[in-house]
Design an enzyme around this catalytic site. Structure first.
Site, PDB file in Angstrom:
ATOM      1  N   HIS A 145       0.829  -1.206   0.000  1.00 22.19           N
ATOM      2  CA  HIS A 145       0.000   0.000   0.000  1.00 22.19           C
ATOM      3  C   HIS A 145       0.867   1.262   0.000  1.00 22.19           C
ATOM      4  CE1 HIS A 145      -3.901  -2.107   1.538  1.00 22.19           C
ATOM      5  NE2 HIS A 145      -3.344  -2.709   0.507  1.00 22.19           N
TER       6      HIS A 145
ATOM      7  N   CYS B 178      -5.754   1.281   5.589  1.00 26.68           N
ATOM      8  CA  CYS B 178      -6.312  -0.002   6.036  1.00 26.68           C
ATOM      9  C   CYS B 178      -5.736  -0.359   7.417  1.00 26.68           C
ATOM     10  CB  CYS B 178      -5.981  -1.091   5.018  1.00 26.68           C
ATOM     11  SG  CYS B 178      -4.255  -1.606   5.074  1.00 26.68           S
TER      12      CYS B 178
ATOM     13  N   GLU C  19       0.831   3.932   1.774  1.00 26.00           N
ATOM     14  CA  GLU C  19       1.289   4.427   3.081  1.00 26.00           C
ATOM     15  C   GLU C  19       2.502   3.637   3.566  1.00 26.00           C
ATOM     16  OE1 GLU C  19      -1.680   3.329   2.074  1.00 26.00           O
ATOM     17  OE2 GLU C  19      -3.262   3.917   3.454  1.00 26.00           O
TER      18      GLU C  19
ATOM     19  N   CYS D  49      -1.864  -0.907   7.356  1.00 25.42           N
ATOM     20  CA  CYS D  49      -1.107   0.354   7.297  1.00 25.42           C
ATOM     21  C   CYS D  49      -1.248   1.120   8.605  1.00 25.42           C
ATOM     22  CB  CYS D  49      -1.561   1.198   6.109  1.00 25.42           C
ATOM     23  SG  CYS D  49      -1.038   0.472   4.546  1.00 25.42           S
TER      24      CYS D  49
HETATM   25  N1  LIG Z   1      -5.286   2.982   2.121  1.00 20.93           N
HETATM   26  C1  LIG Z   1      -5.037   2.204   1.053  1.00 20.93           C
HETATM   27  C2  LIG Z   1      -5.989   1.315   0.601  1.00 20.93           C
HETATM   28  C3  LIG Z   1      -5.706   0.559  -0.510  1.00 20.93           C
HETATM   29  N2  LIG Z   1      -4.513   0.693  -1.131  1.00 20.93           N
HETATM   30  C4  LIG Z   1      -4.275  -0.037  -2.371  1.00 20.93           C
HETATM   31  C5  LIG Z   1      -4.352  -1.508  -2.389  1.00 20.93           C
HETATM   32  C6  LIG Z   1      -4.841  -1.790  -3.789  1.00 20.93           C
HETATM   33  O1  LIG Z   1      -3.759  -1.682  -4.721  1.00 20.93           O
HETATM   34  C7  LIG Z   1      -5.797  -0.658  -4.037  1.00 20.93           C
HETATM   35  C8  LIG Z   1      -7.216  -0.961  -3.619  1.00 20.93           C
HETATM   36  O2  LIG Z   1      -7.779  -1.708  -4.641  1.00 20.93           O
HETATM   37  P1  LIG Z   1      -9.364  -1.829  -4.850  1.00 20.93           P
HETATM   38  O3  LIG Z   1      -9.863  -2.830  -3.848  1.00 20.93           O
HETATM   39  O4  LIG Z   1      -9.962  -0.458  -4.630  1.00 20.93           O
HETATM   40  O5  LIG Z   1      -9.516  -2.292  -6.260  1.00 20.93           O
HETATM   41  O6  LIG Z   1      -5.301   0.394  -3.255  1.00 20.93           O
HETATM   42  C9  LIG Z   1      -3.576   1.591  -0.671  1.00 20.93           C
HETATM   43  O7  LIG Z   1      -2.484   1.738  -1.244  1.00 20.93           O
HETATM   44  N3  LIG Z   1      -3.854   2.308   0.431  1.00 20.93           N
HETATM   45 ZN    ZN Z   2      -2.994  -0.358   3.769  1.00 22.03          ZN
END
Ligand SMILES: Nc1ccn([C@H]2C[C@H](O)[C@@H](COP(=O)(O)O)O2)c(=O)n1
Ligand code: ZN
Length: 164
Positions: A82, A108, A84, A111
């Site tokens: 992710h 999440c 973060e 993170c």
């Molecule tokens: N706070 C976050 C939440 C999610 N991510 C990333 C992880 C995946 O690459 C994407 C989420 O995918 P989706 O379920 O929306 O198709 O975003 C993050 O970097 N930071």
């Molecule tokens: Zn995360």
């Protein structure tokens, strides 16, 4: 007689600057569904690190899966780092104690653990589209317990146009 020239009045705010950097960073992501960017800033407004969501080094963007659904091993979720966490891991300068994190999507639970343990004290987020998921509910529960303050970025509505 000296001509008094006023300073510019339409300069971008700190929040626009740092969220803008986070969003620009997110534009490096190869994720076809959610491009997330993060920018870590010191208490005195110096940029310390940036990150975006993507596969770890050595894990090819062209070979690892970008799917959202299917067998767990055939989706991106087990492999993506992710934004973060990448921003925290990209930092080369020592402690992040007291730092602020600007991120385009609410962190999440995984993170959140890294944010808390790194000593980051403030999270400024833009979108919270997964607010009803256990992951984000757990994330808020942990940040509340650990005294990490979080607030939603107030969009100014200003269009920041950069031609490169
Ligand atoms: N706070 C976050 C939440 C999610 N991510 C990333 C992880 C995946 O690459 C994407 C989420 O995918 P989706 O379920 O929306 O198709 O975003 C993050 O970097 N930071
Ligand atoms: Zn995360």
């Amino acid at each position: 007689m000296a001509v008094h020239i006023q300073k510019r009045q339409d300069y971008i705010s700190w929040d626009e600057y740092f969220m803008g950097v986070a969003m620009l960073s997110g534009m490096r992501s190869k994720d076809p569904n959610s491009q997330v960017g993060a920018c870590i800033v010191s208490e005195d407004n110096k940029i310390l690190s940036m990150g975006y969501n993507g596969f770890p080094k050595g894990c090819s963007d062209d070979e690892f899966p970008w799917a959202r659904e299917g067998e767990p091993l055939d989706t991106k979720y087990l492999y993506v780092t992710h934004s973060e966490l990448n921003a925290i891991l990209n930092y080369r300068g020592g402690s992040l104690e007291g730092a602020k994190l600007y991120v385009s999507l609410f962190p999440c639970n995984e993170c959140a653990k890294a944010i808390i343990q790194a000593g980051i004290k403030t999270v400024i987020y833009d979108c919270d589209k997964y607010e009803h998921t256990p992951s984000v509910i757990a994330s808020k529960r942990m940040m509340d317990a650990a005294g990490v303050r979080y607030y939603k970025y107030k969009r100014s509505g200003r269009k920041i146009d950069i031609t490169v």
